[in-house]
Design a protein around this motif. Structure first.
Motif, PDB file in Angstrom:
ATOM      1  N   GLU A 188      -0.805  -6.818 -21.157  1.00 52.95           N
ATOM      2  CA  GLU A 188       0.311  -7.466 -21.441  1.00 52.95           C
ATOM      3  C   GLU A 188       1.009  -8.358 -21.461  1.00 52.95           C
ATOM      4  N   LEU A 189       2.248  -8.720 -21.742  1.00 50.10           N
ATOM      5  CA  LEU A 189       2.779  -8.374 -22.265  1.00 50.10           C
ATOM      6  C   LEU A 189       4.052  -9.981 -21.436  1.00 50.10           C
ATOM      7  N   GLN A 190       4.261 -11.345 -21.237  1.00 54.29           N
ATOM      8  CA  GLN A 190       4.936 -12.216 -20.180  1.00 54.29           C
ATOM      9  C   GLN A 190       6.008 -12.516 -20.964  1.00 54.29           C
ATOM     10  N   PHE A 191       7.767 -12.539 -20.471  1.00 49.47           N
ATOM     11  CA  PHE A 191       8.620 -13.500 -21.262  1.00 49.47           C
ATOM     12  C   PHE A 191       9.094 -13.839 -20.035  1.00 49.47           C
ATOM     13  N   GLY A 192       9.119 -15.416 -20.304  1.00 48.90           N
ATOM     14  CA  GLY A 192       9.392 -15.450 -18.592  1.00 48.90           C
ATOM     15  C   GLY A 192       8.919 -15.205 -17.555  1.00 48.90           C
ATOM     16  N   GLY A 193      10.440 -14.830 -16.447  1.00 43.35           N
ATOM     17  CA  GLY A 193       9.770 -13.633 -15.268  1.00 43.35           C
ATOM     18  C   GLY A 193       9.228 -12.425 -15.102  1.00 43.35           C
ATOM     19  N   VAL A 194       9.479 -12.112 -17.025  1.00 39.78           N
ATOM     20  CA  VAL A 194       9.030 -10.884 -17.010  1.00 39.78           C
ATOM     21  C   VAL A 194       7.723 -10.975 -17.720  1.00 39.78           C
ATOM     22  N   ARG A 195       6.956 -10.114 -16.551  1.00 39.66           N
ATOM     23  CA  ARG A 195       6.354  -9.060 -17.192  1.00 39.66           C
ATOM     24  C   ARG A 195       5.350  -7.924 -17.426  1.00 39.66           C
ATOM     25  N   ILE A 196       5.137  -7.444 -18.579  1.00 41.62           N
ATOM     26  CA  ILE A 196       5.162  -6.235 -18.998  1.00 41.62           C
ATOM     27  C   ILE A 196       3.849  -5.206 -18.882  1.00 41.62           C
ATOM     28  N   GLU A 197       3.191  -4.700 -18.261  1.00 46.19           N
ATOM     29  CA  GLU A 197       1.992  -3.948 -18.406  1.00 46.19           C
ATOM     30  C   GLU A 197       1.829  -2.210 -19.151  1.00 46.19           C
ATOM     31  N   VAL A 240       6.377  -2.444 -14.589  1.00 46.16           N
ATOM     32  CA  VAL A 240       7.052  -3.888 -15.289  1.00 46.16           C
ATOM     33  C   VAL A 240       7.482  -4.619 -13.901  1.00 46.16           C
ATOM     34  N   SER A 241       7.324  -6.373 -13.931  1.00 52.66           N
ATOM     35  CA  SER A 241       7.948  -6.878 -12.957  1.00 52.66           C
ATOM     36  C   SER A 241       8.713  -7.940 -12.964  1.00 52.66           C
ATOM     37  N   VAL A 242       9.649  -8.850 -12.052  1.00 48.87           N
ATOM     38  CA  VAL A 242       9.935  -9.751 -12.191  1.00 48.87           C
ATOM     39  C   VAL A 242      10.185 -10.581 -11.247  1.00 48.87           C
ATOM     40  N   ALA A 243       9.410 -11.989 -11.838  1.00 52.17           N
ATOM     41  CA  ALA A 243       9.504 -13.232 -10.969  1.00 52.17           C
ATOM     42  C   ALA A 243       7.955 -12.599  -9.562  1.00 52.17           C
ATOM     43  N   GLY A 244       6.653 -11.371 -10.220  1.00 50.41           N
ATOM     44  CA  GLY A 244       6.477 -11.023  -9.298  1.00 50.41           C
ATOM     45  C   GLY A 244       6.893  -9.216  -8.195  1.00 50.41           C
ATOM     46  N   THR A 245       7.903  -9.099  -8.539  1.00 49.86           N
ATOM     47  CA  THR A 245       8.416  -7.772  -8.457  1.00 49.86           C
ATOM     48  C   THR A 245       8.461  -6.915  -9.711  1.00 49.86           C
ATOM     49  N   ALA A 246       7.720  -5.967  -8.167  1.00 50.10           N
ATOM     50  CA  ALA A 246       8.032  -4.105  -9.280  1.00 50.10           C
ATOM     51  C   ALA A 246       9.542  -3.753 -10.024  1.00 50.10           C
ATOM     52  N   VAL A 247       9.442  -3.299 -10.697  1.00 48.99           N
ATOM     53  CA  VAL A 247      10.703  -3.251 -11.116  1.00 48.99           C
ATOM     54  C   VAL A 247      10.278  -1.856 -11.913  1.00 48.99           C
ATOM     55  N   HIS A 248      11.612  -0.731 -10.935  1.00 42.75           N
ATOM     56  CA  HIS A 248      11.542   0.580 -11.345  1.00 42.75           C
ATOM     57  C   HIS A 248      12.164   1.348 -12.469  1.00 42.75           C
ATOM     58  N   LEU A 249      11.818   1.149 -13.574  1.00 44.18           N
ATOM     59  CA  LEU A 249      12.139   1.848 -14.718  1.00 44.18           C
ATOM     60  C   LEU A 249      11.661   3.262 -15.405  1.00 44.18           C
ATOM     61  N   THR A 250      13.034   3.831 -16.164  1.00 43.23           N
ATOM     62  CA  THR A 250      12.776   5.124 -16.513  1.00 43.23           C
ATOM     63  C   THR A 250      12.188   5.351 -17.702  1.00 43.23           C
ATOM     64  N   ARG A 251      11.198   6.179 -18.094  1.00 44.00           N
ATOM     65  CA  ARG A 251       9.889   6.604 -19.469  1.00 44.00           C
ATOM     66  C   ARG A 251      11.053   5.995 -19.852  1.00 44.00           C
ATOM     67  N   LYS A 252      11.903   6.802 -21.008  1.00 40.71           N
ATOM     68  CA  LYS A 252      12.657   5.943 -22.057  1.00 40.71           C
ATOM     69  C   LYS A 252      12.830   4.740 -21.966  1.00 40.71           C
ATOM     70  N   GLU A 253      13.501   3.721 -20.639  1.00 41.93           N
ATOM     71  CA  GLU A 253      14.099   2.657 -20.387  1.00 41.93           C
ATOM     72  C   GLU A 253      12.392   1.804 -20.970  1.00 41.93           C
ATOM     73  N   PHE A 254      11.294   2.153 -20.400  1.00 41.54           N
ATOM     74  CA  PHE A 254      10.622   1.558 -20.615  1.00 41.54           C
ATOM     75  C   PHE A 254       9.265   1.753 -21.956  1.00 41.54           C
ATOM     76  N   ASP A 255       9.559   2.453 -22.391  1.00 48.14           N
ATOM     77  CA  ASP A 255       9.925   2.576 -23.852  1.00 48.14           C
ATOM     78  C   ASP A 255       9.855   1.903 -24.678  1.00 48.14           C
ATOM     79  N   LEU A 256      11.793   2.040 -24.607  1.00 51.06           N
ATOM     80  CA  LEU A 256      11.838   1.272 -25.481  1.00 51.06           C
ATOM     81  C   LEU A 256      12.114  -0.786 -25.476  1.00 51.06           C
ATOM     82  N   LEU A 257      11.409  -0.920 -24.109  1.00 56.65           N
ATOM     83  CA  LEU A 257      11.186  -2.678 -23.743  1.00 56.65           C
ATOM     84  C   LEU A 257      10.301  -2.510 -24.481  1.00 56.65           C
ATOM     85  N   ALA A 258       9.171  -1.616 -24.001  1.00 57.04           N
ATOM     86  CA  ALA A 258       7.839  -2.279 -24.696  1.00 57.04           C
ATOM     87  C   ALA A 258       7.992  -1.979 -25.977  1.00 57.04           C
ATOM     88  N   LEU A 259       8.632  -1.881 -27.682  1.00 57.05           N
ATOM     89  CA  LEU A 259       8.549  -1.502 -28.393  1.00 57.05           C
ATOM     90  C   LEU A 259       9.603  -2.350 -28.690  1.00 57.05           C
TER      91      LEU A 259
END
Length: 230
Positions: free
Chosen positions: A134-143, A149-168
Motif C-alpha cells: 500500500e502506498l499513500q500520497f496525500g489523500g491518494v491511497r494505492i493498494e 485506489v481511493s481518494v480521501a477514503g472514497t474508492a476510485v475506479h481506474l481502468t487496468r491501464k490507468e492503474f498500471d500507469l499509476l502503480a509504475l
C-alpha cells in the motif's frame, strides 16, 4: 535514486550528470577508480542505487575497479566504454558488472538500463523503490496487491491501464519515466504513435484522483509522480 558516476572526462560527466539530474537522479561524480572506492566508503557501501563505471580510468583499469566494487557491495554496476567487442563485454560481466553500455550511447536507452538493473536489485534502506503493498500520497491511497485506489477514503475506479500507469510511477516517486519507457512497460508496445494514448490516460488519472499536481509533466522527457507536499 542516488547514482555514482565514475567518469574521468569532465565534459562528459557534466553532460551526463545534467541529464540524469533532470530525470530525478542524485548524482555523485568520481573521476578515478580510487575516488569511486572512496565515495563508497564515505557515503556507505550500500548508499548508491546504481553505479555507472567507465572502463578507461586514469589510475586503475575499470574492470579491476568493478571487481573491487563487487567485493564490497551488490549495488548494480553498468560499465560504460567505447570497446564494443564481445570479449570485452564478457570480461566486464564476469568481473561483476550487471550491464554494459557502449559509447556513444542514447541517453534514453541509458536511463532505461538504469531503471532495469535497479529493479533486479533489492534496494538499500532508504532507497526510492517502493515495494509496500500500500502506498499513500496525500489523500491518494494505492493498494497494489488488491489493485484498488481511493481518494480521501472514497474508492476510485481506474481502468487496468490507468492503474498500471499509476502503480509504475508510484513505486519510484520523484523519478522521471521517459514516455517511451512508460509505453513499453504499461502497454508492452513501442512508442510509435502512442503519444496521444499516454496523454489521455494521464489526463484521466489527474481528473479521477482530483490531484492534478500529483503526476508532473517533465517537458520533452516524460512524467513523474510527486507527492503534494513535495
Amino acid at each position: 535514486m542516488k547514482l555514482l558516476l565514475v567518469e574521468d572526462d569532465r565534459s562528459v560527466a557534466t553532460a551526463v550528470s545534467a541529464i540524469l539530474t533532470q530525470h530525478g537522479f542524485e548524482v555523485v561524480h568520481a573521476r578515478t577508480g580510487g575516488a569511486a572506492l572512496q565515495a563508497l566508503l564515505s557515503n556507505g557501501v550500500d548508499s548508491f542505487d546504481v553505479i555507472l563505471l567507465d572502463v578507461g580510468l586514469p589510475d586503475h583499469d575499470g574492470y579491476e575497479v568493478c571487481g573491487k566494487i563487487r567485493r564490497r557491495t551488490e549495488t548494480p554496476v553498468i560499465m560504460v566504454t567505447a570497446r564494443s567487442d564481445v570479449r570485452s563485454r564478457i570480461h566486464g560481466l564476469n568481473r561483476g558488472a550487471d550491464d554494459y553500455v557502449v559509447k556513444p550511447y542514447n541517453t534514453g536507452e541509458l536511463i532505461a538500463r538504469i531503471h532495469a538493473v535497479s529493479r533486479r536489485n533489492v534496494p538499500p534502506s532508504g532507497g526510492e523503490v517502493r515495494h509496500e503493498s500500500e502506498l499513500q500520497f496525500g489523500g491518494v491511497r494505492i493498494e497494489l496487491t488488491a489493485r484498488r485506489v481511493s481518494v480521501a477514503g472514497t474508492a476510485v475506479h481506474l481502468t487496468r491501464k490507468e492503474f498500471d500507469l499509476l502503480a509504475l510511477l508510484a513505486q519510484r516517486p520523484g523519478i522521471v519515466f521517459r514516455r517511451e519507457q512508460i509505453i513499453s512497460e504499461v502497454w508492452e508496445s513501442r512508442w510509435d504513435g502512442a503519444e496521444r494514448t499516454l496523454e489521455v490516460h494521464v489526463a484521466s488519472l489527474r481528473s479521477k484522483l482530483r490531484a492534478s499536481a500529483l503526476i508532473e509533466v517533465v517537458r520533452g522527457v516524460g512524467y513523474r509522480l510527486r507527492a503534494p507536499s513535495a
